[in-house]
Design an enzyme around this catalytic site. Structure first.
Site, PDB file in Angstrom:
ATOM      1  N   ASP A  36       0.842  -1.100   0.094  1.00  0.00           N
ATOM      2  CA  ASP A  36       0.108  -0.233  -0.065  1.00  0.00           C
ATOM      3  C   ASP A  36       0.898   1.255   0.089  1.00  0.00           C
ATOM      4  OD1 ASP A  36      -3.398   0.152   0.892  1.00  0.00           O
ATOM      5  OD2 ASP A  36      -1.983   1.905   1.327  1.00  0.00           O
ATOM      6  N   ASN A  74      -6.077  -5.609  -5.352  1.00  0.00           N
ATOM      7  CA  ASN A  74      -7.177  -4.858  -5.036  1.00  0.00           C
ATOM      8  C   ASN A  74      -7.015  -2.977  -4.919  1.00  0.00           C
ATOM      9  OD1 ASN A  74      -9.747  -4.408  -3.028  1.00  0.00           O
ATOM     10  ND2 ASN A  74      -7.925  -3.478  -1.660  1.00  0.00           N
ATOM     11  N   TYR A 139     -13.010   5.184 -14.690  1.00  0.00           N
ATOM     12  CA  TYR A 139     -13.099   3.897 -13.798  1.00  0.00           C
ATOM     13  C   TYR A 139     -13.796   2.789 -14.207  1.00  0.00           C
ATOM     14  CZ  TYR A 139     -14.414   1.405  -9.400  1.00  0.00           C
ATOM     15  OH  TYR A 139     -14.613   0.621  -8.244  1.00  0.00           O
ATOM     16  N   LYS A 143     -12.230  -1.075 -14.978  1.00  0.00           N
ATOM     17  CA  LYS A 143     -12.421  -1.809 -14.382  1.00  0.00           C
ATOM     18  C   LYS A 143     -13.105  -3.246 -15.270  1.00  0.00           C
ATOM     19  CE  LYS A 143     -11.806  -1.146 -10.094  1.00  0.00           C
ATOM     20  NZ  LYS A 143     -10.884  -1.729  -9.273  1.00  0.00           N
ATOM     21  N   THR A 174     -18.031   1.424   3.025  1.00  0.00           N
ATOM     22  CA  THR A 174     -16.919   1.622   3.666  1.00  0.00           C
ATOM     23  C   THR A 174     -16.844   3.050   4.359  1.00  0.00           C
ATOM     24  OG1 THR A 174     -16.067   2.744   1.588  1.00  0.00           O
ATOM     25  CG2 THR A 174     -15.880   0.310   1.745  1.00  0.00           C
TER      26      THR A 174
END
Length: 233
Positions: A36, A74, A139, A143, A174
């Site tokens: 990350d 991810n 986006y 994807k 989230t």
């Protein structure tokens, strides 16, 4: 435990869906390494847009463990922008993080898997690919690329016994959600689902464990929608 002693690399694992995947993998017995941009405990700092940083982190995992059994791609960003006012920089950044980052991470990890003739790769896409969502053209394109990337890699790595599958989350609750949707929009999204409840990061994490464990041994090249029954394909 479903992932006992498996060595897993999870990108974007510091928050949100990624953090839930990290926690559940650890509970299922995996040795988890988080890649990350955010530094912290148990995190190998790496920007997935940088092949050099990714390779350095992967080499460190291999130095410590000698193998990598699972890769979860991810890491991603979710910027909103009207298409006609979208800049080339915004387009490039979204594609670089959400799609090119998977190229870097997979190409860095896969040789260790193919050499051992076994491994699991799980890519995180989005149901936006199936829906088509305004102000998210970049986006959604990224994807969609992830799903195509998954299918092609499954063909390429099948003879090496490396499974490549994909998860397409829906409207996941989230901590960052209030930054891009309001309560009315959330209610409208839930109304589109068969299951009239919020879908949580743990729901995605459980699907990821399924694909990464022996339970998913018969699957490759597939995309699982974890969205409460919003889209069906």
């Amino acid at each position: 435990m479903l992932l006992q002693d498996k060595v897993a690399v999870i990108t974007g694992g510091a928050a949100g869906i990624g953090a839930a995947i990290v926690q559940l993998f650890a509970e299922e017995g995996a040795h988890v390494f988080v890649l990350d941009r955010t530094s912290g405990e148990a995190v190998l700092t790496a920007d997935v847009r940088s092949r050099t940083e990714v390779q350095r982190a992967v080499d460190e995992v291999l130095r410590r463990e000698g193998r990598i059994d699972v890769l979860v791609n991810n890491a991603g960003i979710y910027p909103r922008q009207d298409f006609l006012s979208m800049t080339e920089q915004q387009w490039d950044e979204t594609l670089d993080v959400n799609l090119k980052g998977m190229f870097h991470c997979t190409q860095a990890v896969a040789p260790a898997m193919t050499a051992r003739r076994g491994g699991k790769i799980v890519n995180v896409a989005s149901i936006n690919f199936y829906l088509g969502v305004k102000r998210l053209v970049h986006y959604t394109a990224a994807k969609g690329g992830v799903i195509g990337f998954t299918r092609a890699l499954a063909r390429e790595f099948g003879t090496d016994n490396v499974h490549v599958n994909c998860i397409a989350p829906g409207a996941i609750e989230t901590e960052g959600e209030p930054n891009f949707v309001n309560p009315a929009q959330v209610s409208a999204m839930v109304a589109q689902q068969c299951l009239q409840r919020r879908i949580l990061p743990i729901d995605v994490a459980r699907a990821c464990v399924f694909l990464a464990s022996y339970l998913g041994d018969g699957m490759t090249g597939q995309t699982l929608a974890v969205d409460g029954g919003w889209v069906m394909h």
